[in-house]
Scaffold this active site. Structure first.
Site, mmCIF file in Angstrom:
data_model
loop_
_atom_site.group_PDB
_atom_site.id
_atom_site.type_symbol
_atom_site.label_atom_id
_atom_site.label_comp_id
_atom_site.label_asym_id
_atom_site.label_seq_id
_atom_site.Cartn_x
_atom_site.Cartn_y
_atom_site.Cartn_z
ATOM 1 N N ASP A 1 -0.098 11.654 -13.139
ATOM 2 C CA ASP A 1 -1.143 12.395 -12.427
ATOM 3 C C ASP A 1 -1.094 13.883 -12.767
ATOM 4 O O ASP A 1 -0.099 14.390 -13.283
ATOM 5 C CB ASP A 1 -0.959 12.209 -10.914
ATOM 6 C CG ASP A 1 -1.160 10.762 -10.505
ATOM 7 O OD1 ASP A 1 -2.184 10.176 -10.900
ATOM 8 O OD2 ASP A 1 -0.281 10.208 -9.813
ATOM 9 N N CYS B 1 6.740 13.740 -9.244
ATOM 10 C CA CYS B 1 6.126 13.028 -8.111
ATOM 11 C C CYS B 1 4.704 13.507 -7.825
ATOM 12 O O CYS B 1 4.442 14.712 -7.745
ATOM 13 C CB CYS B 1 6.985 13.218 -6.869
ATOM 14 S SG CYS B 1 6.259 12.472 -5.399
ATOM 15 N N ARG C 1 3.310 13.365 -5.077
ATOM 16 C CA ARG C 1 3.296 14.031 -3.764
ATOM 17 C C ARG C 1 4.385 15.095 -3.705
ATOM 18 O O ARG C 1 4.969 15.329 -2.651
ATOM 19 C CB ARG C 1 3.488 12.996 -2.639
ATOM 20 C CG ARG C 1 2.345 12.014 -2.523
ATOM 21 C CD ARG C 1 2.291 11.282 -1.177
ATOM 22 N NE ARG C 1 1.174 10.354 -1.204
ATOM 23 C CZ ARG C 1 1.316 9.026 -1.243
ATOM 24 N NH1 ARG C 1 2.501 8.472 -1.211
ATOM 25 N NH2 ARG C 1 0.240 8.245 -1.296
ATOM 26 N N LYS D 1 -7.694 3.872 -7.886
ATOM 27 C CA LYS D 1 -7.162 3.535 -9.209
ATOM 28 C C LYS D 1 -8.184 2.770 -10.025
ATOM 29 O O LYS D 1 -8.921 1.945 -9.481
ATOM 30 C CB LYS D 1 -5.931 2.642 -9.066
ATOM 31 C CG LYS D 1 -4.709 3.336 -8.540
ATOM 32 C CD LYS D 1 -3.552 2.370 -8.465
ATOM 33 C CE LYS D 1 -2.389 3.037 -7.775
ATOM 34 N NZ LYS D 1 -2.703 3.438 -6.383
ATOM 35 N N ARG E 1 -7.730 -1.954 2.953
ATOM 36 C CA ARG E 1 -6.314 -1.570 2.940
ATOM 37 C C ARG E 1 -6.140 -0.083 3.239
ATOM 38 O O ARG E 1 -7.019 0.717 2.924
ATOM 39 C CB ARG E 1 -5.647 -1.965 1.616
ATOM 40 C CG ARG E 1 -5.942 -1.144 0.420
ATOM 41 C CD ARG E 1 -5.897 -1.984 -0.858
ATOM 42 N NE ARG E 1 -7.206 -2.563 -1.081
ATOM 43 C CZ ARG E 1 -7.818 -2.630 -2.284
ATOM 44 N NH1 ARG E 1 -7.201 -2.218 -3.358
ATOM 45 N NH2 ARG E 1 -9.019 -3.138 -2.399
ATOM 46 N N CYS F 1 12.998 11.095 0.724
ATOM 47 C CA CYS F 1 13.275 10.115 -0.336
ATOM 48 C C CYS F 1 14.759 10.168 -0.676
ATOM 49 O O CYS F 1 15.418 11.189 -0.450
ATOM 50 C CB CYS F 1 12.489 10.465 -1.599
ATOM 51 S SG CYS F 1 10.713 10.589 -1.352
ATOM 52 N N ASP G 1 -5.112 7.052 -11.419
ATOM 53 C CA ASP G 1 -5.633 7.416 -10.102
ATOM 54 C C ASP G 1 -6.652 8.521 -10.323
ATOM 55 O O ASP G 1 -6.298 9.617 -10.789
ATOM 56 C CB ASP G 1 -4.486 7.925 -9.214
ATOM 57 C CG ASP G 1 -4.217 6.982 -8.071
ATOM 58 O OD1 ASP G 1 -5.151 6.754 -7.279
ATOM 59 O OD2 ASP G 1 -3.088 6.476 -7.988
ATOM 60 N N CYS H 1 11.833 12.979 -7.455
ATOM 61 C CA CYS H 1 11.398 12.802 -8.839
ATOM 62 C C CYS H 1 10.543 14.010 -9.197
ATOM 63 O O CYS H 1 9.541 14.279 -8.518
ATOM 64 C CB CYS H 1 10.592 11.516 -8.954
ATOM 65 S SG CYS H 1 11.389 10.103 -8.149
ATOM 66 N N ARG I 1 -8.645 4.501 1.484
ATOM 67 C CA ARG I 1 -9.485 4.650 0.283
ATOM 68 C C ARG I 1 -10.393 3.442 0.062
ATOM 69 O O ARG I 1 -11.487 3.558 -0.450
ATOM 70 C CB ARG I 1 -8.583 4.775 -0.953
ATOM 71 C CG ARG I 1 -8.422 6.172 -1.469
ATOM 72 C CD ARG I 1 -7.655 6.175 -2.775
ATOM 73 N NE ARG I 1 -6.243 6.387 -2.575
ATOM 74 C CZ ARG I 1 -5.676 7.578 -2.445
ATOM 75 N NH1 ARG I 1 -6.401 8.657 -2.511
ATOM 76 N NH2 ARG I 1 -4.383 7.692 -2.257
ATOM 77 N N TYR I 2 -9.895 2.263 0.378
ATOM 78 C CA TYR I 2 -10.625 1.007 0.167
ATOM 79 C C TYR I 2 -10.820 0.356 1.536
ATOM 80 O O TYR I 2 -9.945 0.475 2.402
ATOM 81 C CB TYR I 2 -9.820 0.055 -0.716
ATOM 82 C CG TYR I 2 -9.366 0.645 -2.033
ATOM 83 C CD1 TYR I 2 -10.204 0.619 -3.143
ATOM 84 C CD2 TYR I 2 -8.113 1.219 -2.163
ATOM 85 C CE1 TYR I 2 -9.786 1.149 -4.356
ATOM 86 C CE2 TYR I 2 -7.693 1.756 -3.372
ATOM 87 C CZ TYR I 2 -8.529 1.719 -4.458
ATOM 88 O OH TYR I 2 -8.120 2.253 -5.652
HETATM 89 S S1 SF4 Z 1 8.038 9.373 -6.720
HETATM 90 FE FE1 SF4 Z 1 7.877 10.881 -5.048
HETATM 91 S S2 SF4 Z 1 7.681 9.651 -3.196
HETATM 92 FE FE2 SF4 Z 1 8.520 8.304 -4.786
HETATM 93 S S3 SF4 Z 1 10.774 8.451 -4.560
HETATM 94 FE FE3 SF4 Z 1 10.150 9.941 -6.118
HETATM 95 S S4 SF4 Z 1 9.906 11.845 -4.963
HETATM 96 FE FE4 SF4 Z 1 9.866 10.181 -3.463
#
Ligand code: SF4
Length: 361
Positions: free
Chosen positions: A288, A126, A128, A332, A110, A119, A325, A123, A106-107
């Site tokens: 997000d 999340c 993603r 960001k 980096r 994971c 974001d 979460c 993106r930048y």
């Molecule tokens: S926020 Fe998403 S990528 Fe990060 S630990 Fe939780 S589920 Fe995994």
């Protein structure tokens, strides 16, 4: 790096360690009294994998799991089936900025490198959530080599951010090899790892893992994801201490989440707890536009008011930057409150307690 990278994801990511105790099904959550049978929960569970580690399970208040800030993060909700028109499958535009599989650029200076998508916990908010999970796409040996070749060929890349998924789910031997590969690229000055592991599965922070996080030349930083002070129990603090004692600088990233940490007392306690665990609060992420996560969302106005309240209560050491974001992969931007008035010829500055002061323009 040519060893086959994709041969049995459980063995590859060391998931056999401790995996038997992690709750991974609705039935298991039901047995623990965390959910009751509901067809919409089945639909929610199909949209994203479940994982709740013993460490996080132990922190949940069983008398009222529906309103518990730890349970809310990891236990599926029927509300995940409610998707609004402005929510997106790829809310921060990873795909639009991915020139090579596993890389997001993106930048100029980096890149993100995503070696895997598993994971220790999943979460529910999340960003993603449509990519992570067991069986989610991971880089093969050839794909990882192509991603490293992309970095090697671009001298402007100064920082490589390992993310995923959770990079600390890599077995230590694989992590050591990946760190060595990045360390061997002379223009890479910083390797940054983003992880939930020290908080949600602290037993993974073994001497072997610590030994793998030792580049000879580049600096290695670790950003830990933590959303509530209660997550920083004895074992998590121990894991953070082991990392800090090895000289790894620690930063904290927190997602602002309705029903988890969207009040000033909770954020105050969290930021102080992070600093006393030697973790510098870095980002407070505005949630997000992830599909099925409207129940976690807080308005930007509310987020700014919280940041303003924190400014008057917390040391600068404990202040995160409130960021958004920008959807579409535009990166960001800080969206914290303003303290300068609009009129440049008569500058009015607001102090941390709401007082207004003139300043020469
Ligand atoms: S926020 Fe998403 S990528 Fe990060 S630990 Fe939780 S589920 Fe995994």
């Amino acid at each position: 790096m040519m060893e086959v990278f994709q041969t049995g994801w459980k063995r590859r990511f060391g998931l056999l360690h401790g995996a038997m105790q992690t709750l991974r099904t609705l039935k298991a959550l039901e047995r623990e009294g965390l959910v009751t049978a509901d067809p919409r929960l089945v639909e929610a569970a199909q949209s994203m994998a479940i994982a709740l580690t013993p460490e996080m399970l132990a922190l949940i208040d069983r008398t009222d799991p529906a309103h518990d800030p730890i349970a809310r993060q990891f236990v599926p909700s029927a509300r995940e089936t409610e998707v609004s028109a402005d929510e997106l499958a790829d809310p921060i535009g990873d795909d639009a900025r991915s020139p090579v599989k596993g890389i997001v650029h993106r930048y100029p200076d980096r890149v993100l490198l995503k070696p895997l998508h598993v994971c220790p916990v999943y979460c529910r908010f999340c960003f993603r959530r449509e990519k992570v999970g067991p069986g989610g796409e991971a880089l093969s040996a050839a794909e990882l080599e192509a991603a490293l070749a992309y970095i090697r060929a671009r001298p402007e890349i100064w920082e490589v951010i390992l993310t995923g998924g959770d990079p600390l789910m890599l077995a230590p031997r694989r992590m050591a090899r990946l760190i060595a590969e990045l360390d061997a690229i002379a223009h890479v000055g910083v390797i940054r790892i983003h992880s939930r592991v020290p908080i949600v599965d602290p037993q993974r922070v073994t001497d072997e893992l610590l030994a793998s996080l030792r580049p000879q030349r580049a600096a290695l930083w670790l950003a830990v994801h933590c959303n509530h002070a209660r997550e920083l129990g004895t074992a998590a603090r121990g894991a953070l201490s082991r990392l800090a004692d090895r000289g790894i600088p620690l930063m904290g990233q927190t997602v602002l989440l309705a029903g988890v940490n969207d009040d000033v007392e909770t954020l105050d306690e969290l930021m102080r707890a992070l600093v006393t665990a030697r973790v510098k609060p870095y980002y407070l992420h505005h949630p997000d536009l992830v599909r099925g996560t409207g129940h976690f969302r807080v308005s930007i106005e509310a987020g700014q008011a919280l940041m303003k309240a924190l400014r008057g209560r917390l040391s600068g050491l404990a202040q995160p930057t409130y960021v958004l974001d920008v959807p579409g992969g535009h990166g960001k931007v800080p969206i914290g409150p303003a303290y300068l008035g609009d009129d440049p010829s008569a500058l009015v500055i607001e102090d941390a307690f709401g007082g207004q002061h003139r300043y020469p323009a």
